[in-house]
Design a protein around this motif. Structure first.
Motif, PDB file in Angstrom:
ATOM      1  N   SER A 264      13.474   2.302 -19.630  1.00 39.59           N
ATOM      2  CA  SER A 264      12.422   1.585 -20.352  1.00 39.59           C
ATOM      3  C   SER A 264      11.489   2.508 -21.126  1.00 39.59           C
ATOM      4  O   SER A 264      10.855   2.089 -22.090  1.00 39.59           O
ATOM      5  N   GLY A 265      11.397   3.757 -20.675  1.00 42.50           N
ATOM      6  CA  GLY A 265      10.463   4.681 -21.300  1.00 42.50           C
ATOM      7  C   GLY A 265       9.024   4.466 -20.884  1.00 42.50           C
ATOM      8  O   GLY A 265       8.109   5.061 -21.446  1.00 42.50           O
ATOM      9  N   VAL A 266       8.798   3.606 -19.872  1.00 41.27           N
ATOM     10  CA  VAL A 266       7.447   3.277 -19.408  1.00 41.27           C
ATOM     11  C   VAL A 266       7.249   3.852 -18.012  1.00 41.27           C
ATOM     12  O   VAL A 266       8.053   3.588 -17.109  1.00 41.27           O
ATOM     13  N   PRO A 267       6.202   4.625 -17.783  1.00 47.57           N
ATOM     14  CA  PRO A 267       5.954   5.177 -16.442  1.00 47.57           C
ATOM     15  C   PRO A 267       5.737   4.073 -15.413  1.00 47.57           C
ATOM     16  O   PRO A 267       5.224   2.989 -15.731  1.00 47.57           O
ATOM     17  N   VAL A 268       6.126   4.349 -14.170  1.00 48.84           N
ATOM     18  CA  VAL A 268       5.974   3.401 -13.071  1.00 48.84           C
ATOM     19  C   VAL A 268       5.086   4.047 -12.014  1.00 48.84           C
ATOM     20  O   VAL A 268       5.390   5.147 -11.536  1.00 48.84           O
ATOM     21  N   PHE A 269       3.979   3.354 -11.630  1.00 49.58           N
ATOM     22  CA  PHE A 269       3.068   3.862 -10.608  1.00 49.58           C
ATOM     23  C   PHE A 269       2.930   2.820  -9.505  1.00 49.58           C
ATOM     24  O   PHE A 269       2.589   1.669  -9.777  1.00 49.58           O
ATOM     25  N   THR A 270       3.202   3.199  -8.284  1.00 49.79           N
ATOM     26  CA  THR A 270       3.029   2.330  -7.125  1.00 49.79           C
ATOM     27  C   THR A 270       2.034   2.995  -6.192  1.00 49.79           C
ATOM     28  O   THR A 270       2.288   4.101  -5.691  1.00 49.79           O
ATOM     29  N   ALA A 271       0.885   2.340  -5.955  1.00 52.66           N
ATOM     30  CA  ALA A 271      -0.148   2.929  -5.104  1.00 52.66           C
ATOM     31  C   ALA A 271       0.151   2.728  -3.634  1.00 52.66           C
ATOM     32  O   ALA A 271      -0.148   3.590  -2.802  1.00 52.66           O
ATOM     33  N   ASP A 272       0.746   1.592  -3.285  1.00 46.71           N
ATOM     34  CA  ASP A 272       1.068   1.319  -1.880  1.00 46.71           C
ATOM     35  C   ASP A 272       2.160   0.256  -1.830  1.00 46.71           C
ATOM     36  O   ASP A 272       2.108  -0.722  -2.571  1.00 46.71           O
ATOM     37  N   GLY A 273       3.140   0.475  -0.994  1.00 47.03           N
ATOM     38  CA  GLY A 273       4.243  -0.472  -0.856  1.00 47.03           C
ATOM     39  C   GLY A 273       5.493   0.226  -0.385  1.00 47.03           C
ATOM     40  O   GLY A 273       5.438   1.214   0.371  1.00 47.03           O
ATOM     41  N   GLN A 274       6.638  -0.283  -0.840  1.00 50.18           N
ATOM     42  CA  GLN A 274       7.938   0.316  -0.516  1.00 50.18           C
ATOM     43  C   GLN A 274       8.730   0.462  -1.819  1.00 50.18           C
ATOM     44  O   GLN A 274       9.697  -0.256  -2.065  1.00 50.18           O
ATOM     45  N   PRO A 275       8.356   1.398  -2.646  1.00 51.95           N
ATOM     46  CA  PRO A 275       8.970   1.505  -3.982  1.00 51.95           C
ATOM     47  C   PRO A 275      10.446   1.862  -3.957  1.00 51.95           C
ATOM     48  O   PRO A 275      11.152   1.601  -4.926  1.00 51.95           O
ATOM     49  N   LEU A 276      10.940   2.470  -2.861  1.00 47.17           N
ATOM     50  CA  LEU A 276      12.345   2.864  -2.794  1.00 47.17           C
ATOM     51  C   LEU A 276      13.148   1.984  -1.831  1.00 47.17           C
ATOM     52  O   LEU A 276      14.248   2.357  -1.421  1.00 47.17           O
ATOM     53  N   ARG A 277      12.616   0.816  -1.509  1.00 48.09           N
ATOM     54  CA  ARG A 277      13.274  -0.034  -0.521  1.00 48.09           C
ATOM     55  C   ARG A 277      14.680  -0.431  -0.959  1.00 48.09           C
ATOM     56  O   ARG A 277      15.624  -0.388  -0.171  1.00 48.09           O
ATOM     57  N   GLU A 278      14.866  -0.785  -2.223  1.00 47.20           N
ATOM     58  CA  GLU A 278      16.169  -1.268  -2.694  1.00 47.20           C
ATOM     59  C   GLU A 278      17.139  -0.141  -3.032  1.00 47.20           C
ATOM     60  O   GLU A 278      18.321  -0.399  -3.249  1.00 47.20           O
ATOM     61  N   SER A 279      16.663   1.091  -3.079  1.00 49.05           N
ATOM     62  CA  SER A 279      17.536   2.196  -3.481  1.00 49.05           C
ATOM     63  C   SER A 279      17.500   3.367  -2.509  1.00 49.05           C
ATOM     64  O   SER A 279      17.993   4.445  -2.837  1.00 49.05           O
ATOM     65  N   ALA A 280      16.913   3.163  -1.328  1.00 46.42           N
ATOM     66  CA  ALA A 280      16.749   4.264  -0.379  1.00 46.42           C
ATOM     67  C   ALA A 280      18.099   4.839   0.038  1.00 46.42           C
ATOM     68  O   ALA A 280      19.023   4.104   0.393  1.00 46.42           O
ATOM     69  N   ALA A 281      18.202   6.163  -0.027  1.00 45.95           N
ATOM     70  CA  ALA A 281      19.432   6.844   0.388  1.00 45.95           C
ATOM     71  C   ALA A 281      19.390   7.213   1.859  1.00 45.95           C
ATOM     72  O   ALA A 281      20.436   7.361   2.493  1.00 45.95           O
ATOM     73  N   ASP A 282      18.206   7.364   2.435  1.00 45.04           N
ATOM     74  CA  ASP A 282      18.072   7.757   3.835  1.00 45.04           C
ATOM     75  C   ASP A 282      16.660   7.454   4.301  1.00 45.04           C
ATOM     76  O   ASP A 282      15.865   6.828   3.592  1.00 45.04           O
ATOM     77  N   ARG A 283      16.328   7.937   5.497  1.00 40.56           N
ATOM     78  CA  ARG A 283      15.017   7.646   6.084  1.00 40.56           C
ATOM     79  C   ARG A 283      13.872   8.282   5.296  1.00 40.56           C
ATOM     80  O   ARG A 283      12.743   7.785   5.320  1.00 40.56           O
ATOM     81  N   HIS A 284      14.149   9.379   4.618  1.00 38.21           N
ATOM     82  CA  HIS A 284      13.094  10.012   3.829  1.00 38.21           C
ATOM     83  C   HIS A 284      12.631   9.093   2.706  1.00 38.21           C
ATOM     84  O   HIS A 284      11.427   8.978   2.438  1.00 38.21           O
ATOM     85  N   ASP A 285      13.570   8.439   2.025  1.00 36.70           N
ATOM     86  CA  ASP A 285      13.203   7.483   0.979  1.00 36.70           C
ATOM     87  C   ASP A 285      12.468   6.281   1.565  1.00 36.70           C
ATOM     88  O   ASP A 285      11.532   5.750   0.951  1.00 36.70           O
ATOM     89  N   GLN A 286      12.886   5.848   2.747  1.00 31.54           N
ATOM     90  CA  GLN A 286      12.278   4.668   3.358  1.00 31.54           C
ATOM     91  C   GLN A 286      10.816   4.892   3.723  1.00 31.54           C
ATOM     92  O   GLN A 286      10.022   3.948   3.782  1.00 31.54           O
ATOM     93  N   LYS A 287      10.442   6.133   3.958  1.00 30.09           N
ATOM     94  CA  LYS A 287       9.059   6.436   4.355  1.00 30.09           C
ATOM     95  C   LYS A 287       8.092   6.485   3.173  1.00 30.09           C
ATOM     96  O   LYS A 287       6.877   6.494   3.373  1.00 30.09           O
ATOM     97  N   ILE A 288       8.609   6.550   1.962  1.00 32.14           N
ATOM     98  CA  ILE A 288       7.738   6.674   0.798  1.00 32.14           C
ATOM     99  C   ILE A 288       6.978   5.375   0.552  1.00 32.14           C
ATOM    100  O   ILE A 288       7.571   4.304   0.416  1.00 32.14           O
ATOM    101  N   ARG A 289       5.637   5.470   0.475  1.00 44.02           N
ATOM    102  CA  ARG A 289       4.786   4.291   0.250  1.00 44.02           C
ATOM    103  C   ARG A 289       4.188   4.264  -1.152  1.00 44.02           C
ATOM    104  O   ARG A 289       3.904   3.193  -1.689  1.00 44.02           O
ATOM    105  N   SER A 290       3.933   5.425  -1.719  1.00 46.87           N
ATOM    106  CA  SER A 290       3.384   5.472  -3.087  1.00 46.87           C
ATOM    107  C   SER A 290       4.257   6.389  -3.928  1.00 46.87           C
ATOM    108  O   SER A 290       4.713   7.435  -3.451  1.00 46.87           O
ATOM    109  N   LEU A 291       4.469   5.999  -5.171  1.00 41.59           N
ATOM    110  CA  LEU A 291       5.413   6.725  -6.024  1.00 41.59           C
ATOM    111  C   LEU A 291       4.975   6.658  -7.482  1.00 41.59           C
ATOM    112  O   LEU A 291       4.505   5.624  -7.952  1.00 41.59           O
TER     113      LEU A 291
END
Length: 713
Positions: A264-291
Motif C-alpha cells: 500500500s505504501g502507507v505506514p502501519v502503527f499499532t499501539a496495543d493489540g496483536q498485530p502479528l496474530r494472523e501471520s505469527a511464525a512462532d511464540r516471539h511473534d505472538q508476544k508482540i503487542r505494538s508494531l
C-alpha cells in the motif's frame, strides 16, 4: 543543576506519623521534605503562604518532570522527586537551603547562577534547549551524561511581585541519542554492498536505537517475500555477524504487516493489540503487542521495515518521523545493494566461468588455485590460471594477466587461455607455446585497434617422474618454489627466468629447467599478490618469500591462502595464485555429497569417522577433524541452502578437508535450523583446532577448508 542521581522513595501522601502542623506540608513531596520545618525557611509556615506560592509549590511537588522553586532573595530550593534524582548527592541537604550554597562549586560558571539571578532580578525567562548534565540513576557507578531542555521563569505572588524562579528540566537524552544513532546508521549503511549487509546493519540499529523487542526487514522477490528478523536477547557472537542473516520465505499475499505496508505504501502503527496474530511464525511473534511497519522508499525495490514491542507503546510523532527517516535510508541502501549484487554476480560469473571449474587430480601432484577480484569486486578482470594434463603425461600449468578490469579484458583472457591450451596440446614446449601466443595477442591487438594490449604469462611443464619442470615467462613475475627436503628446513627461492616483454610486443624465446623433487611446491602468482601502492616491489617479493618459507606445510591450498595474505595492505588489482605440490607419497582421497537437510551433519560425522579410522589416522586428529567438518557442513547448509560436498585428502604430513556449496543465500526453513548448529561459532573451533584454514570462491558458491598436520610417530 548537575549532579548524580540516587533513587528516592517518595510517597504520594504524607508518610505515617509525619508532622502535619507548621513543621511539614500536607501534600506529596520527597521524603526529606515531608519532615522539613518550613517555618525555619524564608517561605515560612505553609498555612501563611500566599495562594500563588502554594499553587506553585503544589505544581512542583506533584509534577513527574524535574521541577524546582527557587524562593526569595536567597533563592531557597523547594523541589520534587525528579529534581532530587537530577541533583543526586546534594539531596536531601539541598531542601530549604539557598541555591548559591547548594551549588557553590558551579554557581559562578557561565549559564548557571547568572541566568537564575537574572530571571529573578529582572523578570526575564530563559530557555536552554540542550544542557548536558551528569546523571547516575542507580547511584552505583560513575555518572553518565544526559541531555535536558531547561527553562527558568520568574514566579509572582498574588500582588504581582516576583518572589522566586521556577526551574523546569525535561530530559531529551533518548531523542538526542536516537538522532545521533540515525547519523551513525546512515554512515554504516553507506558501507554496505549486499542485501545481507543491509539487513545486518538495519537489525542491529533497530534494536539499539529504539530499544525494541523485535526488528524485521523484508524484500519483495516477486513470487514471494524474503524477510529476516532479530529478537532482543538472541545470543550472537562475532562469527554470527560475519555470516549471512538467516532469511525465511513469506508468501506474496501474506497478511504480515510488512507485506501490507509495502503493497500500500502507507505506514502501519499499532499501539496495543496483536498485530502479528494472523501471520505469527512462532511464540516471539505472538508476544508482540505494538508494531510499526514502514515501506521502503525506493524506485526499484519493494520492501519494509518493522519495529515491535512486547508491551503497549504509543508511537509519538518524533518516533514516527525517526522511523520514516530510517526506512528512507534502508530503502536507498537496499536499492544500491540490489544493483551491486546484479552487477557483481554478472561480472563474477563471467570471470569464473572462464577459469577451470576443477583442476586435475593426480596421484603425485596436488594442485590448488585461488582467485580474488580486485578493485571493488564489481568488474571482471583479466587474471587467469589453468592446469591440464599434456599428451606426454606431464602437467601443464599457466598463470597470466590481461591488462584491464572490464568485460573486454575478461573476454580476451578467455581467448588467450583457450589458445594457450590448444597450442600446448599440440607442442608442449613452453617457449614454442608462448611464441605462438605472442602472435595471437598481436593479431587481437590489431583487430581490435588496441596496439597497447598487454598480456603477461608464465607457462611451465612439470614432469613428476623426471623430478623436473621447464618454465618460460613473458613479462610475468618469477615463479616461487618452496623446497622442503626430508631432513632439512623449508626454504623458498625464486626461479631465475628471463621475463622479456609481455606478449604482443615480440616474445623472445627462452626456457629454464629446474629440479622439482618430492616435497617441493611451485607457486605461480599475479602481480596483485606482491605489488602495493607506495611500496617497493622488492619488499613485496621478500614478504611473499618469507611467508611461504614459514608456512606450516607445502600443501597447495594452504600456500594459496598464505600467498594472498603475505603482503600487508590493500591491493587495487586482481589476485590469482596457482600452487602445485610434488607429494612425497601419494595421498588418499574420498568425498561425499550431502543434501540440505538437518540430518546431514550427523551423516558426515559418521562417514568421516569411519573413513579416517580405516586410514589409521591418529585419534586426536580424527576428533578435531570430525568436529570442524560437522560445523562447516552445518554452516554450508544453513547459509547456502544447497547440497554440500565434503572432500578429505590425507597425505603423510597432513589431513586436508574442504566443504563446498553452490548457493548464495539460506533456503533452510526456521524449523530445520533449530536442529542444526551454532551458526558460525564453529569457525572459532576451526581456528583453534586446525593448523591452517581459509575460504575459496568457486564458479558458483564457495569452499571452506582446513588443514591439520599429522604428528610424527
Amino acid at each position: 543543576m548537575p549532579g548524580t542521581v540516587g533513587r528516592i522513595p517518595t510517597p504520594s501522601a504524607p508518610t505515617s506519623g509525619a508532622p502535619t502542623g507548621p513543621g511539614a506540608t500536607a501534600f506529596g513531596t520527597p521524603a526529606a521534605a515531608s519532615t522539613l520545618r518550613w517555618a525555619d525557611t524564608p517561605l515560612g509556615a505553609p498555612e501563611e503562604w500566599d495562594p500563588a506560592v502554594r499553587a506553585v509549590v503544589d505544581l512542583v511537588l506533584a509534577s513527574p518532570v524535574p521541577m524546582a522553586l527557587l524562593y526569595g532573595d536567597d533563592l531557597v530550593l523547594v523541589y520534587n522527586e525528579g529534581y532530587a534524582e537530577l541533583i543526586g548527592a546534594r539531596h536531601p541537604q539541598a531542601l530549604g537551603r539557598p541555591a548559591a550554597e547548594v551549588f557553590a562549586d558551579i554557581w559562578h560558571e557561565p549559564g548557571t547562577g547568572e541566568v537564575i539571578e537574572r530571571a529573578y532580578r529582572r523578570g526575564e525567562p530563559f530557555l536552554e534547549r540542550e544542557a548536558v548534565l551528569p546523571v547516575d540513576r542507580d547511584h552505583t557507578g560513575p555518572t553518565e551524561p544526559a541531555t535536558f531542555t531547561r527553562g527558568f521563569s520568574p514566579v509572582r505572588d498574588s500582588a504581582g511581585r516576583t518572589i522566586g524562579v521556577l526551574s523546569v528540566a525535561a530530559q531529551t537524552t533518548q531523542v538526542t541519542r536516537q538522532l545521533q544513532s540515525l547519523s551513525d546508521f546512515a554512515a554504516a549503511l553507506s558501507g554496505t554492498l549486499t542485501l545481507d549487509d543491509v539487513a545486518r546493519v538495519t537489525l542491529r540499529y533497530g534494536l539499539d536505537a529504539f530499544g525494541a523487542d523485535q526488528v524485521s526487514f523484508g524484500i519483495d522477490e516477486g513470487s514471494a517475500w524474503r524477510m529476516v528478523r532479530r529478537i532482543r536477547g538472541e545470543l550472537l557472537d562475532e562469527a554470527d555477524e560475519r555470516l549471512p542473516p538467516l532469511w525465511r520465505r513469506v508468501p506474496a499475499d501474506s497478511p504480515l504487516p510488512m507485506v501490507v505496508t509495502a503493497r500500500s505504501g502507507v505506514p502501519v502503527f499499532t499501539a496495543d493489540g496483536q498485530p502479528l496474530r494472523e501471520s505469527a511464525a512462532d511464540r516471539h511473534d505472538q508476544k508482540i503487542r505494538s508494531l510499526a511497519a514502514l515501506p521502503l522508499r525506493s524506485a526499484v525495490i519493494r520492501g519494509a521495515l518493522a519495529v515491535g514491542y512486547q508491551t503497549s507503546h504509543p508511537w509519538s510523532p518524533a518516533e514516527r518521523a525517526l522511523l520514516a527517516a530510517s526506512a528512507e535510508l534502508v530503502g536507498q541502501a537496499a536499492e544500491r545493494a540490489r544493483r551491486f549484487e546484479t552487477q557483481h554476480g554478472t561480472a563474477q560469473l563471467l570471470q569464473r566461468s572462464m577459469l577451470p571449474e576443477r583442476l586435475p587430480d593426480l596421484p603425485r601432484l596436488r594442485i590448488a588455485a585461488r582467485y580474488d577480484p580486485g578493485v571493488d569486486g564489481n568488474a571482471a578482470g583479466g587474471d587467469f590460471y589453468d592446469a591440464f594434463v599434456l599428451p606426454t603425461g606431464a602437467l601443464g600449468v599457466v598463470l597470466g594477466d590481461v591488462a584491464g578490469h572490464d568485460v573486454q579484458a575478461a573476454a580476451r583472457m578467455g581467448q588467450v587461455r583457450a589458445a594457450l591450451r590448444a597450442l600446448a596440446l599440440t607442442d608442449p614446449r613452453p617457449d614454442a607455446v608462448l611464441a605462438g601466443l605472442d602472435r595471437l595477442v598481436a593479431s587481437l591487438g590489431v583487430e581490435g585497434g588496441t596496439p597497447e594490449l598487454f598480456v603477461t604469462v608464465v607457462f611451465g611443464v612439470i614432469e613428476a617422474d623426471q623430478e623436473r619442470m621447464t618454465l618460460a615467462s613473458a613479462g610475468h613475475p618469477a615463479p616461487l618454489i618452496r623446497r622442503c627436503p626430508v631432513d632439512g628446513e623449508p626454504t623458498a627461492e625464486y626461479v631465475e627466468l628471463s621475463p622479456g616483454p609481455p606478449l604482443g610486443l615480440g616474445y623472445r624465446s627462452g626456457t629454464t629447467t629446474v629440479p622439482f623433487r618430492p616435497g617441493d611446491t611451485l607457486l605461480l602468482y599475479s602481480d596483485g599478490v606482491v605489488e602495493r601502492r607506495w611500496q617497493d616491489l622488492s619488499s613485496g617479493l621478500a614478504g611473499l618469500g618469507a611467508a611461504v618459507t614459514a608456512a606450516s606445510s607445502g600443501d597447495p591450498r594452504a600456500l594459496c591462502a598464505v600467498a594472498t595474505a603475505a603482503v600487508p595492505g590493500a591491493t587495487e588489482d586482481d589476485v590469482a595464485v596457482l600452487a602445485v605440490e610434488h607429494a612425497i607419497k601419494p595421498s588418499r582421497s574420498a568425498g561425499i555429497k550431502v543434501p540440505a537437510e538437518p540430518t546431514a551433519p550427523s551423516r558426515v560425522r559418521h562417514w568421516m569417522n569411519a573413513r579416517l579410522t580405516e586410514w589409521q589416522v591418529p585419534e586426536g586428529v580424527i576428533s578435531a577433524a570430525v568436529l570442524c567438518t560437522s560445523e562447516l557442513t552445518t554452516n554450508a547448509l544453513l547459509h547456502a541452502g544447497t547440497a554440500a560436498r565434503v572432500e578429505i585428502d590425507l597425505s603423510a604430513e597432513r589431513l586436508l578437508v574442504s566443504v563446498a556449496d553452490s548457493g548464495t543465500r539460506g533456503q533452510v526453513n526456521r524449523a530445520q535450523t533449530d536442529t542444526l548448529s551454532s551458526r558460525g561459532r564453529g569457525l572459532g573451533l576451526i581456528e583453534e583446532l586446525s593448523d591452517a584454514w581459509g575460504t575459496d570462491p568457486t564458479v558458483r558458491g564457495s569452499t571452506v577448508w582446513f588443514e591439520i598436520l599429522i604428528p610424527t610417530a
